[in-house]
Design a protein around this motif. Structure first.
Motif, PDB file in Angstrom:
ATOM      1  N   TRP A   1      56.384  24.782  53.102  1.00 24.28           N
ATOM      2  CA  TRP A   1      55.376  23.729  53.259  1.00 24.28           C
ATOM      3  C   TRP A   1      53.953  24.259  53.171  1.00 24.28           C
ATOM      4  CZ3 TRP A   1      56.561  18.489  54.048  1.00 24.28           C
ATOM      5  CH2 TRP A   1      57.900  18.192  54.297  1.00 24.28           C
ATOM      6  N   ASP A   2      53.778  25.537  52.880  1.00 23.42           N
ATOM      7  CA  ASP A   2      52.446  26.159  52.922  1.00 23.42           C
ATOM      8  C   ASP A   2      51.651  25.808  51.648  1.00 23.42           C
ATOM      9  OD1 ASP A   2      50.244  27.700  53.284  1.00 23.42           O
ATOM     10  OD2 ASP A   2      51.307  29.624  53.316  1.00 23.42           O
ATOM     11  N   THR A   3      50.552  25.114  51.818  1.00 24.29           N
ATOM     12  CA  THR A   3      49.777  24.687  50.642  1.00 24.29           C
ATOM     13  C   THR A   3      48.586  25.612  50.354  1.00 24.29           C
ATOM     14  OG1 THR A   3      48.554  23.157  52.043  1.00 24.29           O
ATOM     15  CG2 THR A   3      50.411  22.242  50.805  1.00 24.29           C
ATOM     16  N   ARG A   4      48.556  26.770  51.018  1.00 19.56           N
ATOM     17  CA  ARG A   4      47.465  27.725  50.709  1.00 19.56           C
ATOM     18  C   ARG A   4      47.905  28.638  49.563  1.00 19.56           C
ATOM     19  NH1 ARG A   4      47.320  29.992  56.619  1.00 19.56           N
ATOM     20  NH2 ARG A   4      49.498  29.817  56.042  1.00 19.56           N
ATOM     21  N   PRO A   5      47.007  28.864  48.581  1.00 22.28           N
ATOM     22  CA  PRO A   5      47.344  29.799  47.497  1.00 22.28           C
ATOM     23  C   PRO A   5      47.527  31.213  48.046  1.00 22.28           C
ATOM     24  CG  PRO A   5      45.355  28.540  46.974  1.00 22.28           C
ATOM     25  CD  PRO A   5      45.671  28.272  48.409  1.00 22.28           C
ATOM     26  N   ARG A   6      48.495  31.940  47.477  1.00 23.30           N
ATOM     27  CA  ARG A   6      48.724  33.337  47.882  1.00 23.30           C
ATOM     28  C   ARG A   6      48.159  34.257  46.804  1.00 23.30           C
ATOM     29  NH1 ARG A   6      54.673  31.433  49.503  1.00 23.30           N
ATOM     30  NH2 ARG A   6      54.057  30.462  51.466  1.00 23.30           N
ATOM     31  N   PRO A   7      47.218  35.136  47.180  1.00 19.97           N
ATOM     32  CA  PRO A   7      46.559  35.988  46.184  1.00 19.97           C
ATOM     33  C   PRO A   7      47.542  36.840  45.384  1.00 19.97           C
ATOM     34  CG  PRO A   7      45.506  36.220  48.350  1.00 19.97           C
ATOM     35  CD  PRO A   7      46.708  35.352  48.538  1.00 19.97           C
ATOM     36  N   GLU A   8      48.616  37.327  46.054  1.00 15.16           N
ATOM     37  CA  GLU A   8      49.563  38.190  45.324  1.00 15.16           C
ATOM     38  C   GLU A   8      50.305  37.380  44.255  1.00 15.16           C
ATOM     39  OE1 GLU A   8      49.630  37.405  48.475  1.00 15.16           O
ATOM     40  OE2 GLU A   8      51.647  36.898  49.183  1.00 15.16           O
ATOM     41  N   THR A   9      50.544  36.093  44.525  1.00 15.21           N
ATOM     42  CA  THR A   9      51.188  35.238  43.514  1.00 15.21           C
ATOM     43  C   THR A   9      50.255  35.057  42.327  1.00 15.21           C
ATOM     44  OG1 THR A   9      52.394  34.076  45.249  1.00 15.21           O
ATOM     45  CG2 THR A   9      52.232  32.964  43.130  1.00 15.21           C
ATOM     46  N   THR A  10      48.985  34.804  42.612  1.00 14.79           N
ATOM     47  CA  THR A  10      48.011  34.643  41.521  1.00 14.79           C
ATOM     48  C   THR A  10      47.984  35.895  40.652  1.00 14.79           C
ATOM     49  OG1 THR A  10      46.671  33.111  42.794  1.00 14.79           O
ATOM     50  CG2 THR A  10      45.542  34.309  41.038  1.00 14.79           C
ATOM     51  N   ARG A  11      47.980  37.064  41.297  1.00 11.61           N
ATOM     52  CA  ARG A  11      47.968  38.333  40.540  1.00 11.61           C
ATOM     53  C   ARG A  11      49.180  38.426  39.624  1.00 11.61           C
ATOM     54  NH1 ARG A  11      46.285  40.938  45.111  1.00 11.61           N
ATOM     55  NH2 ARG A  11      48.423  41.551  45.614  1.00 11.61           N
ATOM     56  N   ASP A  12      50.365  38.115  40.177  1.00 11.66           N
ATOM     57  CA  ASP A  12      51.594  38.205  39.370  1.00 11.66           C
ATOM     58  C   ASP A  12      51.565  37.211  38.212  1.00 11.66           C
ATOM     59  OD1 ASP A  12      52.421  40.028  41.231  1.00 11.66           O
ATOM     60  OD2 ASP A  12      53.934  38.728  42.180  1.00 11.66           O
ATOM     61  N   LEU A  13      51.064  36.017  38.487  1.00  8.26           N
ATOM     62  CA  LEU A  13      51.017  34.994  37.435  1.00  8.26           C
ATOM     63  C   LEU A  13      50.093  35.422  36.294  1.00  8.26           C
ATOM     64  CD1 LEU A  13      50.836  31.664  39.500  1.00  8.26           C
ATOM     65  CD2 LEU A  13      52.741  32.498  38.106  1.00  8.26           C
ATOM     66  N   LEU A  14      48.946  35.972  36.664  1.00  9.36           N
ATOM     67  CA  LEU A  14      47.985  36.378  35.629  1.00  9.36           C
ATOM     68  C   LEU A  14      48.578  37.482  34.755  1.00  9.36           C
ATOM     69  CD1 LEU A  14      44.651  36.317  37.682  1.00  9.36           C
ATOM     70  CD2 LEU A  14      45.496  34.627  36.023  1.00  9.36           C
ATOM     71  N   ALA A  15      49.286  38.431  35.397  1.00  9.05           N
ATOM     72  CA  ALA A  15      49.877  39.537  34.628  1.00  9.05           C
ATOM     73  C   ALA A  15      50.967  39.001  33.701  1.00  9.05           C
ATOM     74  CB  ALA A  15      50.453  40.582  35.591  1.00  9.05           C
ATOM     75  N   ALA A  16      51.824  38.116  34.222  1.00  5.99           N
ATOM     76  CA  ALA A  16      52.921  37.584  33.396  1.00  5.99           C
ATOM     77  C   ALA A  16      52.370  36.752  32.239  1.00  5.99           C
ATOM     78  CB  ALA A  16      53.851  36.744  34.260  1.00  5.99           C
ATOM     79  N   ALA A  17      51.337  35.979  32.508  1.00  8.42           N
ATOM     80  CA  ALA A  17      50.764  35.126  31.456  1.00  8.42           C
ATOM     81  C   ALA A  17      50.128  35.964  30.359  1.00  8.42           C
ATOM     82  CB  ALA A  17      49.737  34.182  32.070  1.00  8.42           C
TER      83      ALA A  17
END
Ligand code: FAD
Length: 342
Positions: free
Chosen positions: A257-273
């Motif tokens: 239920w956590d609606t705060r962005p997680r910085p480590e997820t953003t990092r992983d997404l940017l690398a994968a993209a």
């Protein structure tokens, strides 16, 4: 031109304290319908009902820019929604309507964009293949992929599209009013419940659960194709180019239920993209967004007769496919309402 959240709110009646359920109104076509919820599902149902000649009022706690729908990547792509046969039918109807909008009304913010559903091992067509015209095997998959299926998919810019739906409803005589309801009103002659995840409480349906999704919105740096990889159910990866930005996702975290962005997820997404689309390496991050998909073992589109000839139509639990199935579900909802009024 995108409509700003301010312009949307100008088409909205300010909060009222008494439920706006209204008198019974005329019978048959022209009857009053109360829609609860102003995400993509509620607004699309409202538009289709208004196009059918019903007098439609929408009540919503959150206005369109504040909903889960406003967070979505809003690529037409069946994902985390069941049952497969109904989702395929609803998605096919939606594809046709979005394709027409893309051709005929630039202001809706819908474009037909080429792209591919990626596969790590060569495989059969996706289960929803019948919904898509022109699906063909991907000849030249990116590194790490064995194949995939390419087609032109509707890409919906929710920042333009949700206000477009509000404007369309308004032009058809419908209204949108902000109101947080403590319960579904029991005195509306015809009520359509499109409350997404909140149906868990409002419809007392514990089978509706959140599937958290995080995504990043980047500067548009010349990306012209979409990519989607849903081979890992909890770790979908998608790159969705819009006119002025690129959406990169995502995650699919059940019961989170956590609606705060997680910085480590953003990092992983940017690398994968950037592995998929090298042009995205170093692209400016405009926003990080999190939304809770309204998941359910199967999407609920169902009419329930109420007391004294009333009707409640439930339409919620669209998981990761709310945009993808929106027009098809709305057509079914309108059919249920028409069958009721005779
Ligand atoms: C990160 C992410 C990416 C996604 N990407 C895609 C995609 O690419 N393609 C796709 O098709 N789908 C996608 N989805 C899924 C899509 O966003 C959802 O399926 C869709 O938004 C559900 O729409 P809805 O109208 O049912 O719910 P919502 O948008 O949540 O709207 C619910 C409405 O009900 C109202 N409501 C709730 N409680 C009350 C109350 N008590 N009183 C009055 N009103 C109330 C709310 O205020 C709101 O207006 C994505 C979702 C996420 C989170």
């Amino acid at each position: 031109m995108a409509t700003s959240p301010q312009e949307v709110t100008e088409q909205v009646t300010e909060e009222v304290t008494e439920p706006v359920t209204g008198a019974p109104g005329p019978a048959g076509r022209g009857a009053r319908v109360l829609v609860v919820g102003a995400g993509v599902v509620g607004l699309t149902c409202a538009v289709v009902l208004a196009e059918d000649g019903f007098e439609v009022n929408v009540l919503a706690r959150d206005l369109p820019p504040e909903t889960t729908s406003a967070v979505a990547a809003a690529l037409w792509f069946p994902y985390r929604a069941l049952p497969q046969d109904r989702v395929t039918d609803w998605a096919a109807t939606s594809y046709q309507r979005f394709a027409r909008l893309a051709r005929e009304d630039e202001s809706a913010g819908v474009d037909l964009v080429p792209g591919a559903d990626l596969a790590r091992t060569p495989g059969a067509k996706p289960w929803w293949a019948a919904a898509v015209p022109g699906l063909r095997p991907l000849d030249d998959p990116p590194d790490g992929y064995a194949g995939g299926w390419e087609f032109e998919a509707p890409v919906v810019d929710s920042g333009s599209y949700l206000p477009w739906l509000v404007a369309r409803l308004s032009a058809l005589g419908g209204t949108l009013t902000r109101q947080a309801l403590p319960a579904l009103p029991d005195n509306a002659p015809i009520l359509v419940n499109c409350t997404g995840l909140a149906a868990r409480a409002l419809a007392r349906d514990r089978s509706v659960t959140p599937v958290r999704g995080q995504l990043v919105v980047l500067d548009q740096v010349g990306v012209t194709r979409w990519w989607a990889d849903d081979t890992e159910p909890e770790r979908p990866l998608y790159v969705v180019p819009r006119r002025r930005s690129v959406v990169v996702g995502g995650t699919a975290e059940p019961d989170d239920w956590d609606t705060r962005p997680r910085p480590e997820t953003t990092r992983d997404l940017l690398a994968a993209a950037a592995r998929l689309e090298p042009a995205l390496a170093g692209a400016r991050v405009l926003r990080e967004r999190v939304g809770l998909r309204p998941a359910r073992p199967s999407v609920r589109v169902e009419a329930r007769p109420g007391e004294a000839g009333r009707l409640v139509v439930h339409c919620y639990g669209h998981g990761g496919s709310g945009f993808t199935v929106s027009w098809g579900c709305a057509a079914e909802v309108a059919g249920l309402v028409r069958a009721h009024v005779g």
